[in-house]
Design an enzyme around this catalytic site. Structure first.
Site, PDB file in Angstrom:
ATOM      1  N   ASP A  86       0.816  -1.211   0.000  1.00 26.96           N
ATOM      2  CA  ASP A  86       0.000   0.000   0.000  1.00 26.96           C
ATOM      3  C   ASP A  86       0.850   1.261   0.000  1.00 26.96           C
ATOM      4  O   ASP A  86       0.306   2.373  -0.056  1.00 26.96           O
ATOM      5  CB  ASP A  86      -0.990   0.002   1.171  1.00 26.96           C
ATOM      6  CG  ASP A  86      -0.327   0.027   2.534  1.00 26.96           C
ATOM      7  OD1 ASP A  86       0.739  -0.600   2.698  1.00 26.96           O
ATOM      8  OD2 ASP A  86      -0.878   0.670   3.453  1.00 26.96           O
ATOM      9  N   ASP A 101       4.865   4.507   7.983  1.00 23.24           N
ATOM     10  CA  ASP A 101       4.091   3.870   9.045  1.00 23.24           C
ATOM     11  C   ASP A 101       4.891   3.736  10.335  1.00 23.24           C
ATOM     12  O   ASP A 101       4.512   2.965  11.222  1.00 23.24           O
ATOM     13  CB  ASP A 101       3.618   2.481   8.599  1.00 23.24           C
ATOM     14  CG  ASP A 101       2.533   2.537   7.537  1.00 23.24           C
ATOM     15  OD1 ASP A 101       2.090   3.645   7.181  1.00 23.24           O
ATOM     16  OD2 ASP A 101       2.134   1.463   7.051  1.00 23.24           O
TER      17      ASP A 101
END
Length: 255
Positions: A57, A127
Site C-alpha cells: 500500500d 508507518d
C-alpha cells in the site's frame, strides 16, 4: 513548495511536494491512480519518488508511474522487497531533489528496513510514526522501535509530520484512555474530530504537538509509565518495557 495529501485506498495518504515549475516529489505511492489524477488536474509531473518501506500500500503504484514517466528516480531503502528502486539509501544519507536537501533516518520497528525522510519543513514517516500513535511491530523489536521513535522525537519540533495513514481519530481514543488528564491531547482530539467531520485531513501536524500528545513519544513521562504499569499489573522496569507494554495494549485495544 506546495504540499498535497492524496487520499488512497481506505485510509492511506500519498504525499506530493510540488514546486513552482510543476515538478513533484511523491512519497509512498501505493496506487498510481490518485497521483495521475492529481498531476493531470493540477498540471504537474512526478520528478522523484521516495519510498519509506516495502508494504504494497506504499509501493504498489511505482511501476505504473515509471511506465508513465520514464526516467523517474525512485529512492528506497536497501530491501529486495522493493523491486523498482533506482537508488538505495540508508541512515544519514541525503537526497537532493527539486532544490531540497532531504535527510534519511533509519527507523526500524514496523519493518526492519523502514526509513523516514525529512526536509527543513516536513518529515515523511510512512508507518513508523502516526499522529497520536505508531506502527505495529511487524518485524522489529521493542528496543528498535523505541530507538526509532526517539530519533523522530529528536527532530526539530517545528517539522510537520506527514504520515502514511489517516488514523488520528481512532488513535486519539486509545491515547485518551492511556493519558486522560492531558489537556493538549484533549484539544487535539477535538480538532481531529472537527477536521474529519469536514472531510479534511488531520495531517500534517507539528512534531511539537505530537511530543505533547502522542503517548508513544511520551514513554519517559510519569503519566505514561504509571498507566502502563497499571495495565500490566506490575511496575515497569525501563522505557523499553513501557513501550512494549503500550504497544501490546494498543494491539489488543477495543473501544
Amino acid at each position: 513548495m506546495r504540499l498535497t495529501a492524496l487520499p488512497a485506498f481506505a485510509d492511506n495518504y500519498i504525499w506530493a511536494l510540488v514546486d513552482s515549475d510543476g515538478h513533484a516529489i511523491v512519497v509512498d505511492p501505493g496506487d498510481a491512480a490518485p497521483v495521475l489524477a492529481a498531476a493531470a488536474q493540477q498540471n504537474w509531473a512526478p520528478h522523484t519518488i521516495l519510498l519509506t518501506h516495502h508494504h504494497d500500500d506504499h509501493i504498489g503504484g511505482v511501476a505504473a508511474l515509471q511506465a508513465r514517466y520514464p526516467g523517474l528516480e525512485v529512492v528506497a531503502p536497501a530491501d529486495p522487497r522493493i523491486p523498482h528502486a533506482t537508488r538505495r539509501i540508508g541512515e544519514g544519507e541525503q537526497v537532493q531533489a527539486l532544490g531540497l536537501e532531504i535527510d534519511v533516518v533509519s527507523v526500524p520497528g514496523h519493518t526492519r528496513s523502514h526509513v523516514a525522510f525529512h526536509t527543513a519543513e516536513h518529515v515523511f514517516s510512512g508507518d513508523s510514526l502516526f499522529s497520536l500513535g505508531c506502527g505495529r511491530m511487524f518485524e522489529g523489536t521493542p528496543p528498535q522501535l523505541l530507538a526509532s521513535l526517539q530519533k523522530l522525537a529528536s527532530l526539530p519540533p517545528h517539522l510537520l509530520l506527514c504520515c502514511g495513514h489517516e488514523y488520528t481519530v481512532s488513535n486519539a481514543v486509545f491515547a485518551r484512555h492511556v493519558d486522560p488528564a492531558n489537556a493538549a491531547l484533549a484539544r487535539r482530539q477535538e480538532e481531529a474530530l472537527a477536521m474529519r467531520r469536514d472531510e479534511r485531513p488531520t495531517l500534517p501536524v507539528s512534531l511539537a504537538s505530537e511530543l505533547e500528545c502522542n503517548p508513544f513519544l511520551r514513554t519517559h513521562t510519569p503519566e505514561i509509565r504509571a498507566a502502563v504499569s497499571a495495565h500490566l499489573g506490575r511496575p515497569v522496569t525501563d522505557e523499553v518495557d513501557v513501550l512494549a507494554g503500550l504497544r501490546g495494549w494498543k494491539d489488543g485495544f477495543r473501544t
